[in-house]
Write an enzyme that holds these catalytic residues in place. Sequence first.
Site, short mmCIF file in Angstrom:
data_model
loop_
_atom_site.label_atom_id
_atom_site.label_comp_id
_atom_site.label_asym_id
_atom_site.label_seq_id
_atom_site.Cartn_x
_atom_site.Cartn_y
_atom_site.Cartn_z
N ASN A 10 40.25 18.16 50.03
CA ASN A 10 39.42 19.49 49.34
C ASN A 10 38.22 19.68 50.06
OD1 ASN A 10 37.92 21.27 47.86
ND2 ASN A 10 39.29 21.06 46.14
N HIS A 13 33.67 22.05 49.40
CA HIS A 13 32.10 21.98 49.38
C HIS A 13 31.69 21.92 50.67
CE1 HIS A 13 32.05 21.37 45.10
NE2 HIS A 13 33.09 20.43 45.30
N HIS A 46 39.85 25.91 46.83
CA HIS A 46 39.74 26.30 45.48
C HIS A 46 39.26 27.83 45.40
CE1 HIS A 46 38.76 25.99 41.06
NE2 HIS A 46 39.54 27.24 41.25
N ARG A 48 37.58 30.49 43.70
CA ARG A 48 37.22 30.77 42.29
C ARG A 48 37.01 32.31 42.02
NH1 ARG A 48 35.11 27.06 39.05
NH2 ARG A 48 35.61 24.82 39.61
N ARG A 52 32.25 31.15 44.56
CA ARG A 52 31.10 30.26 44.93
C ARG A 52 31.15 29.42 46.13
NH1 ARG A 52 31.39 26.30 40.02
NH2 ARG A 52 31.70 28.22 38.89
N GLU A 73 44.33 26.26 45.10
CA GLU A 73 44.03 26.00 43.65
C GLU A 73 43.43 27.33 43.18
OE1 GLU A 73 41.01 23.01 43.35
OE2 GLU A 73 42.49 21.33 43.78
N THR A 104 35.74 22.10 37.99
CA THR A 104 36.95 21.89 37.05
C THR A 104 36.51 20.67 36.13
OG1 THR A 104 38.24 22.82 39.01
CG2 THR A 104 39.49 22.18 36.75
N GLU A 154 49.71 18.00 38.34
CA GLU A 154 48.56 17.05 39.09
C GLU A 154 47.70 16.75 37.76
OE1 GLU A 154 46.50 18.36 42.51
OE2 GLU A 154 44.79 17.29 41.79
N HIS A 195 40.71 14.52 41.14
CA HIS A 195 39.38 14.52 40.66
C HIS A 195 38.39 13.49 40.42
CE1 HIS A 195 37.02 18.16 39.24
NE2 HIS A 195 36.16 17.24 38.56
N1 PXP Z 1 42.34 18.44 42.25
C1 PXP Z 1 42.18 19.71 41.65
C2 PXP Z 1 43.21 20.43 40.87
C3 PXP Z 1 40.76 20.11 41.72
O1 PXP Z 1 40.50 21.43 40.97
C4 PXP Z 1 39.95 19.35 42.20
C5 PXP Z 1 38.52 20.05 42.08
O2 PXP Z 1 38.60 21.23 42.79
C6 PXP Z 1 40.16 18.23 42.81
C7 PXP Z 1 41.56 18.00 42.75
C8 PXP Z 1 39.28 17.30 43.81
O3 PXP Z 1 38.44 16.98 43.10
P1 PXP Z 1 36.90 16.42 43.53
O4 PXP Z 1 36.27 17.24 44.38
O5 PXP Z 1 36.35 15.69 42.41
O6 PXP Z 1 37.57 15.18 44.43
#
Ligand code: PXP
Length: 245
Positions: A10, A13, A46, A48, A52, A73, A104, A154, A195
């Site tokens: 992901n 960031h 993602h 949003r 952001r 996402e 999330t 997931e 996550h």
């Molecule tokens: N999976 C989903 C569905 C999420 O919403 C997120 C965070 O956006 C992640 C995985 C990845 O989480 P993290 O950034 O904490 O590794």
Amino acid sequence: MIRKIRLGINIDHVATLRNARGENYPKVVDAAKIVEKSGADLITVHVREDRRHINEKDLGDILDVINIPLNLEIAANPEMVNIALQYKPKFICFVPEKRKEITTEGGLDVIKNFDNLKKNIQILLNSDINTSIFIDPDKDQLIATHKLGVKTIEFHTGTYANAFMQKTNVEKELKKITESAAFANELGLNCHAGHGLTFENVSPIASIKKIDELNIGHFIIANSIFDGLETSIIKMREIISKAAK
Ligand code: PXP
């Protein structure tokens, strides 16, 4: 047989950092190219409601440069479903979204939101886009998700990650995920998880036999400050592969 867990990275960031100063760097497309070169199986972003981090332009730009699939996402509402239909990523994951949350905070409550989900996701379930739902590891949530006609879930691993950090209830949280993955398998659902996963806490999750995809973001991007993105992804892959054996 060697079990291979798909690894989704992901890159939200990277955009968070860019947006913090309103500059045009670091570029998400550059991150996407490195993720692909590092052997990740997919890129997750993602979009949003408040944009952001990732916005629609990023989404289009990333899709233009990558050859691996993109997992988008989104919240389950008409605006986001339209974005999905317009950009046609290979995968969609429906996640809960509260405006003020930093990230999330848990899985989607499918039981409570059943009618809204049914209304909003049906069009995607009837499309070529593989659709999943992000849920807490819970039997009743799994039953409700199965009833929706979704084939993939997931599991939210954030509660486990917090337990790991605080060194309390780790076994309890792991048991929930392990048992839920086994139940999901009985229902014929594919299991992903993500996550809060880090080099330290990922192994017990990767060793759960029924889980075949992990999505990891924040830690990888944070660790890249010290080790670089490619090295961080390769190291994460090595840890996951070792645990999955
Ligand atoms: N999976 C989903 C569905 C999420 O919403 C997120 C965070 O956006 C992640 C995985 C990845 O989480 P993290 O950034 O904490 O590794």
